[in-house]
Design a protein around this motif. Structure first.
Motif, PDB file in Angstrom:
ATOM      1  N   ASP A 104       2.771  32.233  57.880  1.00  0.00           N
ATOM      2  CA  ASP A 104       2.352  33.665  57.985  1.00  0.00           C
ATOM      3  C   ASP A 104       0.846  33.932  57.432  1.00  0.00           C
ATOM      4  O   ASP A 104       0.178  34.669  57.850  1.00  0.00           O
ATOM      5  CB  ASP A 104       3.371  34.473  56.814  1.00  0.00           C
ATOM      6  CG  ASP A 104       4.700  34.821  57.129  1.00  0.00           C
ATOM      7  OD1 ASP A 104       5.191  34.412  58.353  1.00  0.00           O
ATOM      8  OD2 ASP A 104       5.716  34.721  56.244  1.00  0.00           O
ATOM      9  N   THR A 105       0.587  33.074  56.611  1.00  0.00           N
ATOM     10  CA  THR A 105      -1.162  33.007  55.982  1.00  0.00           C
ATOM     11  C   THR A 105      -1.873  32.630  57.241  1.00  0.00           C
ATOM     12  O   THR A 105      -2.848  33.204  57.366  1.00  0.00           O
ATOM     13  CB  THR A 105      -1.308  32.290  54.735  1.00  0.00           C
ATOM     14  OG1 THR A 105       0.040  32.429  53.593  1.00  0.00           O
ATOM     15  CG2 THR A 105      -2.615  32.607  54.210  1.00  0.00           C
ATOM     16  N   ARG A 107      -1.225  33.036  60.480  1.00  0.00           N
ATOM     17  CA  ARG A 107      -1.440  34.005  61.263  1.00  0.00           C
ATOM     18  C   ARG A 107      -2.189  35.263  60.903  1.00  0.00           C
ATOM     19  O   ARG A 107      -3.269  35.848  61.778  1.00  0.00           O
ATOM     20  CB  ARG A 107      -0.119  34.861  61.645  1.00  0.00           C
ATOM     21  CG  ARG A 107       0.830  33.955  62.600  1.00  0.00           C
ATOM     22  CD  ARG A 107       2.020  34.630  62.904  1.00  0.00           C
ATOM     23  NE  ARG A 107       3.093  34.786  61.928  1.00  0.00           N
ATOM     24  CZ  ARG A 107       4.084  34.149  61.650  1.00  0.00           C
ATOM     25  NH1 ARG A 107       4.226  33.124  62.244  1.00  0.00           N
ATOM     26  NH2 ARG A 107       4.792  34.301  60.775  1.00  0.00           N
TER      27      ARG A 107
END
Length: 279
Positions: A104-105, A107
């Protein structure tokens, strides 16, 4: 170079192109970290200096960045200020972390880089200065960084923007690791943003010689000057000789990080460059 007056709110980044033009210089480098509507508070300034832009270095923990404003109105204002001053934007500088593994980070960081590439294109900059993040000596992160760069390279190429990786904090503080990354990518669209002042004491001459052949942009840093006009921490004669020997033909972007008058320091740094580049 204008960091003190920018942080104090006495100057906005939109004023910088005119300040540079008044010194007889027609090329300017601008920074994402000063893309704000108003200066950040003291605490946030300290966090940004300690942790970089958006990510706690090497940890993958995101930081809110309410002061960075990528709105079209803000970018239009900045582009207009540059054009009115008759200056060319040679580089748009952003802080990034290319070593993140959390999905997530990562992205979010890739989205940040994409936004910065588009901003550089819109503002007219042929170069985007980026940083590796990560931890110095983490050899396992070299491959991750190369993979991240490969994933953003198509967008940079499509936008006509080259990626210049600075020898800065974290992984890129080791000039050998930085040279390894650029060599692995083997692309004319990726190179080194060589900062003359970002080396440990006693290691600058060797580091500059190592990175100069990979340089597509140079930060000609200065902190303070002696009575003889020489920079007190950087051997400009050796640095200019190394760049000339490597065939460097790009911009030397003056980056004053000391106290005192930016205009005076810019003039002194420019004089050093001219003395030793031509001599």
């Amino acid at each position: 170079s204008f960091h003190t007056t920018l942080y104090a709110g006495k100057l906005r980044q939109t004023d910088v192109p005119a300040e540079v033009a008044a010194l007889g210089i027609r090329r300017v480098e601008l920074l994402e970290m000063f893309l704000w509507r108003k200066p950040p508070g003291i605490l946030r300034r300290a966090l940004r200096r300690a942790r970089g832009s958006g990510i706690v270095r090497g940890s993958g923990i995101p930081l809110p960045l309410p002061t960075v404003d990528y709105s079209r109105d803000t970018l239009n204002e900045l582009r207009g200020a540059r054009l009115r001053a008759g200056t060319q934007l040679v580089c748009w500088a952003v802080d990034t972390d290319l070593t993140i593994t959390d999905a997530d980070t990562r992205r979010a960081q890739l989205s940040h880089i994409a936004t910065a590439i588009e901003a550089a294109r819109f503002l007219g900059a042929p170069l985007l200065r980026i940083t590796t993040g990560g931890r110095e000596g983490d050899s396992g992160a070299v491959g991750q960084t190369v993979d991240t760069l490969r994933s953003v390279l198509p967008a940079a190429m499509a936008g006509g923007v080259k990626l210049a990786i600075e020898n800065h904090f974290g992984l890129s503080a080791d000039p050998h690791a930085l040279a390894e990354m650029v060599t692995a990518l083997n692309s004319p669209h990726v190179g080194v943003c060589l900062d003359l002042g970002n080396f440990r004491e006693g290691e600058a001459d060797e580091g500059i010689r190592l990175l100069a052949p990979h340089a597509i942009h140079v930060h000609a840093k200065s902190f303070a000057f002696g009575s003889d006009g020489e920079e007190t921490k950087i051997n400009y004669q050796a640095a200019m000789q190394a760049l000339r020997a490597a065939g460097y033909d790009g911009v030397l972007s003056i980056e004053f990080e000391g106290d005192g008058s930016p205009a005076d320091a810019i003039r002194k740094t420019k004089a050093l460059i001219e003395r030793y580049w031509n001599g």
